[in-house]
Design an enzyme around this catalytic site. Structure first.
Site, PDB file in Angstrom:
ATOM      1  N   ASP A   1       0.833  -1.286  -0.196  1.00 43.79           N
ATOM      2  CA  ASP A   1      -0.031  -0.010   0.050  1.00 43.79           C
ATOM      3  C   ASP A   1       0.827   1.081   0.163  1.00 43.79           C
ATOM      4  OD1 ASP A   1       0.681   0.422   2.478  1.00 43.79           O
ATOM      5  OD2 ASP A   1      -1.156   0.296   3.409  1.00 43.79           O
TER       6      ASP A   1
ATOM      7  N   CYS B   1       2.730  -3.390   4.035  1.00 43.96           N
ATOM      8  CA  CYS B   1       2.165  -2.376   4.314  1.00 43.96           C
ATOM      9  C   CYS B   1       2.563  -1.690   5.574  1.00 43.96           C
ATOM     10  CB  CYS B   1       0.470  -2.793   4.521  1.00 43.96           C
ATOM     11  SG  CYS B   1       0.193  -3.843   5.817  1.00 43.96           S
TER      12      CYS B   1
ATOM     13  N   THR C   1       2.209  -1.907   8.699  1.00 42.88           N
ATOM     14  CA  THR C   1       2.539  -2.996   9.742  1.00 42.88           C
ATOM     15  C   THR C   1       2.825  -4.309   9.397  1.00 42.88           C
ATOM     16  OG1 THR C   1       0.293  -3.238  10.409  1.00 42.88           O
ATOM     17  CG2 THR C   1       1.453  -1.371  11.650  1.00 42.88           C
TER      18      THR C   1
ATOM     19  N   HIS D   1       7.779 -25.358   8.464  1.00 41.25           N
ATOM     20  CA  HIS D   1       6.734 -25.815   9.181  1.00 41.25           C
ATOM     21  C   HIS D   1       5.272 -25.683   8.742  1.00 41.25           C
ATOM     22  CE1 HIS D   1       9.090 -26.372  13.214  1.00 41.25           C
ATOM     23  NE2 HIS D   1       9.947 -26.877  12.105  1.00 41.25           N
TER      24      HIS D   1
ATOM     25  N   HIS E   1       4.782 -32.319   9.613  1.00 41.41           N
ATOM     26  CA  HIS E   1       4.028 -30.975   9.338  1.00 41.41           C
ATOM     27  C   HIS E   1       2.968 -31.080   8.110  1.00 41.41           C
ATOM     28  CE1 HIS E   1       6.770 -29.034  12.192  1.00 41.41           C
ATOM     29  NE2 HIS E   1       7.921 -29.807  11.495  1.00 41.41           N
TER      30      HIS E   1
END
Ligand code: RB5
Length: 146
Positions: A8, A65, A67, A98, A133
């Site tokens: 963004d 973005c 955060t 994993h 996994h």
């Protein structure tokens, strides 16, 4: 390997730096925008990146973005996406090994470009371990159908 990258307005400069870094390492990069500081809505770009990955147009995605949080929440709504939001390399690496993560998210307002490059390197350098996994990732996929 082809990597879809998007962002963004908070992260277009970080995106340009990471894109150039990846291209310098020989990766093919699909830039899905945005490419200026004009305000946009991160879910629109999360959708573009997620669709590029699940369609097979790109092998993996990177979503940035302010955060990394908004991008990761939005992109994890797309069936087949396993996105991780990381501010350090250990979780990035383990998310590939994993969790078979296929999109990496981080925040341009949280970490600097050199740490971002280290995180990207660890993420791209790791691969899914399989073994026990597999059943866990299969259970994540099953959640998408309930
Ligand atoms: C934009 O101001 C900001 O909200 C966005 O970049 C992101 O951090 C959202 O999670």
């Amino acid at each position: 390997m082809k990597i879809a990258i998007g962002n963004d307005h908070a992260a277009f400069e970080m995106k340009n730096e990471i894109k150039a870094y990846l291209e310098g390492k020989g990766y093919e990069v699909l830039n899905l925008g945005c490419d200026s500081g004009d305000r946009v809505d991160y879910p629109d770009y999360a959708e573009k990146i997620g669709k590029a990955v699940v369609s097979g147009e790109a092998d993996l995605g990177i979503a940035i973005c302010g955060t990394g949080v908004g991008m990761s929440i939005a992109i994890n709504k797309i069936r087949g996406i396993r996105a991780v939001c990381c501010s350090e390399p250990y979780s990035a690496k383990l998310s590939r090994m994993h969790n078979d993560s296929n999109v990496l998210c981080f925040g341009a307002r949280v970490i600097g470009p050199e740490l971002a490059k280290m995180i990207v390197d660890e993420w791209l350098g790791a691969s899914f371990m399989g073994e026990h996994h597999i059943a866990r990732v299969d259970k994540i996929r099953a959640l998408e159908n309930r």
